[in-house]
Design a protein around this motif. Sequence first.
Motif, short mmCIF file in Angstrom:
data_model
loop_
_atom_site.label_atom_id
_atom_site.label_comp_id
_atom_site.label_asym_id
_atom_site.label_seq_id
_atom_site.Cartn_x
_atom_site.Cartn_y
_atom_site.Cartn_z
N LYS A 39 0.84 -1.21 0.00
CA LYS A 39 0.00 0.00 0.00
C LYS A 39 0.87 1.25 0.00
CE LYS A 39 -3.78 -0.54 2.71
NZ LYS A 39 -4.47 -0.80 4.00
N VAL A 40 0.47 2.23 -0.80
CA VAL A 40 1.19 3.49 -0.81
C VAL A 40 0.75 4.28 0.42
CG1 VAL A 40 1.81 5.54 -2.13
CG2 VAL A 40 1.27 3.42 -3.32
N ALA A 41 1.36 3.94 1.52
CA ALA A 41 0.99 4.53 2.80
C ALA A 41 2.20 4.51 3.73
CB ALA A 41 -0.15 3.74 3.44
N ALA A 42 2.21 5.44 4.67
CA ALA A 42 3.30 5.49 5.64
C ALA A 42 2.77 6.08 6.95
CB ALA A 42 4.46 6.33 5.12
N THR A 43 3.37 5.65 8.04
CA THR A 43 3.02 6.19 9.35
C THR A 43 4.25 6.87 9.94
OG1 THR A 43 1.33 4.53 9.72
CG2 THR A 43 2.20 5.62 11.67
N PHE A 44 4.05 8.11 10.35
CA PHE A 44 5.13 8.92 10.88
C PHE A 44 4.95 9.03 12.39
CE2 PHE A 44 4.12 9.97 6.55
CZ PHE A 44 5.36 9.97 5.92
N VAL A 45 5.93 8.55 13.12
CA VAL A 45 5.82 8.48 14.57
C VAL A 45 6.82 9.44 15.21
CG1 VAL A 45 5.87 6.94 16.58
CG2 VAL A 45 5.31 6.00 14.32
N ASP A 46 6.30 10.32 16.06
CA ASP A 46 7.17 11.20 16.86
C ASP A 46 7.43 10.46 18.17
OD1 ASP A 46 8.34 13.08 18.48
OD2 ASP A 46 6.95 14.69 17.94
N VAL A 47 8.62 9.91 18.31
CA VAL A 47 8.90 9.08 19.50
C VAL A 47 9.03 9.92 20.77
CG1 VAL A 47 9.92 7.17 18.21
CG2 VAL A 47 11.40 8.99 19.03
N SER A 48 9.22 11.23 20.62
CA SER A 48 9.33 12.07 21.81
C SER A 48 7.96 12.37 22.43
CB SER A 48 10.07 13.38 21.48
OG SER A 48 9.29 14.18 20.63
N SER A 49 6.92 12.38 21.62
CA SER A 49 5.58 12.68 22.14
C SER A 49 4.65 11.48 22.06
CB SER A 49 4.96 13.83 21.35
OG SER A 49 4.68 13.41 20.02
N GLY A 50 5.00 10.48 21.26
CA GLY A 50 4.13 9.33 21.05
C GLY A 50 3.04 9.58 20.02
N ARG A 51 3.00 10.79 19.46
CA ARG A 51 1.99 11.06 18.44
C ARG A 51 2.38 10.43 17.11
NH1 ARG A 51 0.24 16.82 17.39
NH2 ARG A 51 -1.80 15.92 16.95
N ALA A 52 1.38 10.05 16.35
CA ALA A 52 1.66 9.42 15.05
C ALA A 52 0.53 9.68 14.08
CB ALA A 52 1.87 7.92 15.23
N PHE A 53 0.88 9.80 12.81
CA PHE A 53 -0.11 9.97 11.75
C PHE A 53 0.17 8.97 10.65
CE2 PHE A 53 -0.24 13.98 13.95
CZ PHE A 53 -1.59 14.31 13.94
N ARG A 54 -0.90 8.28 10.24
CA ARG A 54 -0.80 7.39 9.09
C ARG A 54 -1.41 8.11 7.88
NH1 ARG A 54 -3.81 3.63 6.29
NH2 ARG A 54 -2.54 2.05 5.25
#
Length: 197
Positions: A83-98
Amino acid sequence: MHALDEYLREAEIAHSHLCAGQVLGVRMAMLGLDKLGIEDPRGKDRKRLVTFVEIDRCATDAIAVVTGCRLGKRALKFRDWGKVAATFVDVSSGRAFRIAARESSKALAKSMHPEIENKNQQQMRAYREMSDADLFTVQEVRVELPPEEFPGYQGERTVCAECGEGINFRREVVREGRTLCRACAGEKYYTTIGSRQ
Ligand SMILES: [Zn+2]
Ligand SMILES: [Zn+2]
């Protein structure tokens, strides 16, 4: 962050050609960084980001260029889902967007530039011009990232009881009390020919 054109130039060099997938990947990564408020992923923010990619195609190379996340740094994680998809994870805050490319973007590209016959050229142009909302779906998500998945994880190295090869990052499997590598535990992606030299 750089501008789209700067990233596209870098992506073209890294990937050896410019294509619609590169445009998609660069824009996907830029949007992911923007959502997380990460401005300098390859500089001062370089330890904040882990990126999961779901395909091994052109867009993936572009995502690696923009984010600075690399397989060898353990900051790029590959899930082979096609799938043309990616999840970006900010490890300092735990926030993530797919972020996923909309299936409708190809048809939209066609309707935006019917005068361009070459599909790749047509999509390259349209993907530069389309709004983020036309190009992608975005979802805030949570990613459980155990310690051994973090880039700087220092863990014990173990040895497979069957083949004797070393195993990092807790990838070993315990079967009937024996510590095995995943190949010896039955997950081989290859078949052996001849004996080991
Ligand atoms: Zn390509
Ligand atoms: Zn083994």
